[in-house]
Scaffold this motif. Structure first.
Motif, PDB file in Angstrom:
ATOM      1  N   SER A  53     -11.466  50.498   5.255  1.00 49.30           N
ATOM      2  CA  SER A  53     -12.091  50.329   3.956  1.00 49.30           C
ATOM      3  C   SER A  53     -12.289  48.843   3.734  1.00 49.30           C
ATOM      4  O   SER A  53     -11.364  48.063   3.955  1.00 49.30           O
ATOM      5  CB  SER A  53     -11.192  50.917   2.863  1.00 49.30           C
ATOM      6  OG  SER A  53     -11.832  50.834   1.610  1.00 49.30           O
TER       7      SER A  53
ATOM      8  N   ASP B  16     -12.177  56.639  -4.333  1.00 49.04           N
ATOM      9  CA  ASP B  16     -13.114  57.632  -3.812  1.00 49.04           C
ATOM     10  C   ASP B  16     -13.395  58.741  -4.823  1.00 49.04           C
ATOM     11  O   ASP B  16     -14.415  59.400  -4.753  1.00 49.04           O
ATOM     12  CB  ASP B  16     -12.599  58.226  -2.506  1.00 49.04           C
ATOM     13  CG  ASP B  16     -12.530  57.177  -1.403  1.00 49.04           C
ATOM     14  OD1 ASP B  16     -13.202  56.139  -1.525  1.00 49.04           O
ATOM     15  OD2 ASP B  16     -11.797  57.400  -0.433  1.00 49.04           O
TER      16      ASP B  16
ATOM     17  N   ARG C  75     -19.025  48.492  -1.091  1.00 50.63           N
ATOM     18  CA  ARG C  75     -17.869  48.908  -0.297  1.00 50.63           C
ATOM     19  C   ARG C  75     -18.313  49.781   0.861  1.00 50.63           C
ATOM     20  O   ARG C  75     -19.300  50.491   0.772  1.00 50.63           O
ATOM     21  CB  ARG C  75     -16.872  49.692  -1.149  1.00 50.63           C
ATOM     22  CG  ARG C  75     -16.286  48.848  -2.258  1.00 50.63           C
ATOM     23  CD  ARG C  75     -15.254  49.564  -3.089  1.00 50.63           C
ATOM     24  NE  ARG C  75     -15.645  50.922  -3.354  1.00 50.63           N
ATOM     25  CZ  ARG C  75     -14.792  51.954  -3.335  1.00 50.63           C
ATOM     26  NH1 ARG C  75     -13.542  51.781  -3.074  1.00 50.63           N
ATOM     27  NH2 ARG C  75     -15.215  53.171  -3.582  1.00 50.63           N
TER      28      ARG C  75
ATOM     29  N   ARG D 123     -16.566  52.509   3.867  1.00 48.16           N
ATOM     30  CA  ARG D 123     -15.393  53.253   4.335  1.00 48.16           C
ATOM     31  C   ARG D 123     -15.790  53.980   5.609  1.00 48.16           C
ATOM     32  O   ARG D 123     -16.850  54.604   5.677  1.00 48.16           O
ATOM     33  CB  ARG D 123     -14.935  54.249   3.279  1.00 48.16           C
ATOM     34  CG  ARG D 123     -13.718  55.046   3.714  1.00 48.16           C
ATOM     35  CD  ARG D 123     -13.003  55.674   2.532  1.00 48.16           C
ATOM     36  NE  ARG D 123     -11.927  56.528   2.942  1.00 48.16           N
ATOM     37  CZ  ARG D 123     -10.731  56.117   3.341  1.00 48.16           C
ATOM     38  NH1 ARG D 123     -10.464  54.855   3.385  1.00 48.16           N
ATOM     39  NH2 ARG D 123      -9.798  56.972   3.693  1.00 48.16           N
TER      40      ARG D 123
END
Length: 180
Positions: free
Chosen positions: A45, A86, A167, A169
């Motif tokens: 992440s 999330d 972001r 992930r």
């Protein structure tokens, strides 16, 4: 086209670690080669410095596990502070390589609702125990996805503004070798 600068989240670390985004003859270089396993562990992440914008791209290089199930790459926006990010984050693009049925799926989550998965591809580009290179190019209206230099599909933006997409992930049956 600029390569995104990605920072590893400062979870259980003393300071943010930055991944270099310069290109050399051998591809994307990391200043932490001697300690790359500490930086690029899966699940990974990290933050996309400055968010996404037209002309920016994300490069993920890795190796598929020998007996893979699936792997995911998600570009997200929104922050939940101390909560589970999330759960409340919008997902601008979720790529899922599913090996059981050889699908490379993509969709988005906006305001808690997932869009319908898009699945049509000309071929499945991933092979167990083999290296790959995914490029996600951000354009004004869409993301353009390339695997090993071949354009596979476009995914039109559902999350805006693009700068809010900050972001990344990565999770699943893969090892990340380089990221930028």
């Amino acid at each position: 086209m600029a390569v995104a600068s990605i920072e590893k989240d400062a979870i259980n670390t003393e300071d943010d670690l930055h991944l270099n985004n310069s290109f050399g003859d051998a591809g994307l270089l990391s200043p932490y080669k001697e300690d790359i396993s500490r930086i690029l562990t899966v699940p990974f992440s990290g933050r996309i410095k400055g968010g996404m914008r037209p002309g920016k791209k994300i490069i993920v290089m890795g190796i598929v596990d020998p007996e893979p199930d699936s792997f995911d790459i998600s570009l997200m926006s929104g922050h939940a502070g101390d909560k589970d990010d999330d759960e409340v984050a919008d997902v601008a693009l979720k790529l899922r390589a599913r090996f059981t049925d050889r699908q490379f799926l993509r969709n988005a989550k906006v305001s808690g609702k997932w869009s319908e998965e898009e699945a049509t591809i000309a071929y499945f580009p991933f092979i167990p125990d083999q290296a790959f290179r995914i490029e996600i190019h951000c354009e004004h209206q869409r993301f353009r996805i390339f695997v090993d230099g071949h354009q596979l599909f476009d995914f039109y933006h559902k999350v805006k503004p693009l700068l809010a997409i900050d972001r990344i992930r990565i999770d699943g049956s893969l090892q990340i070798t380089k990221l930028g």
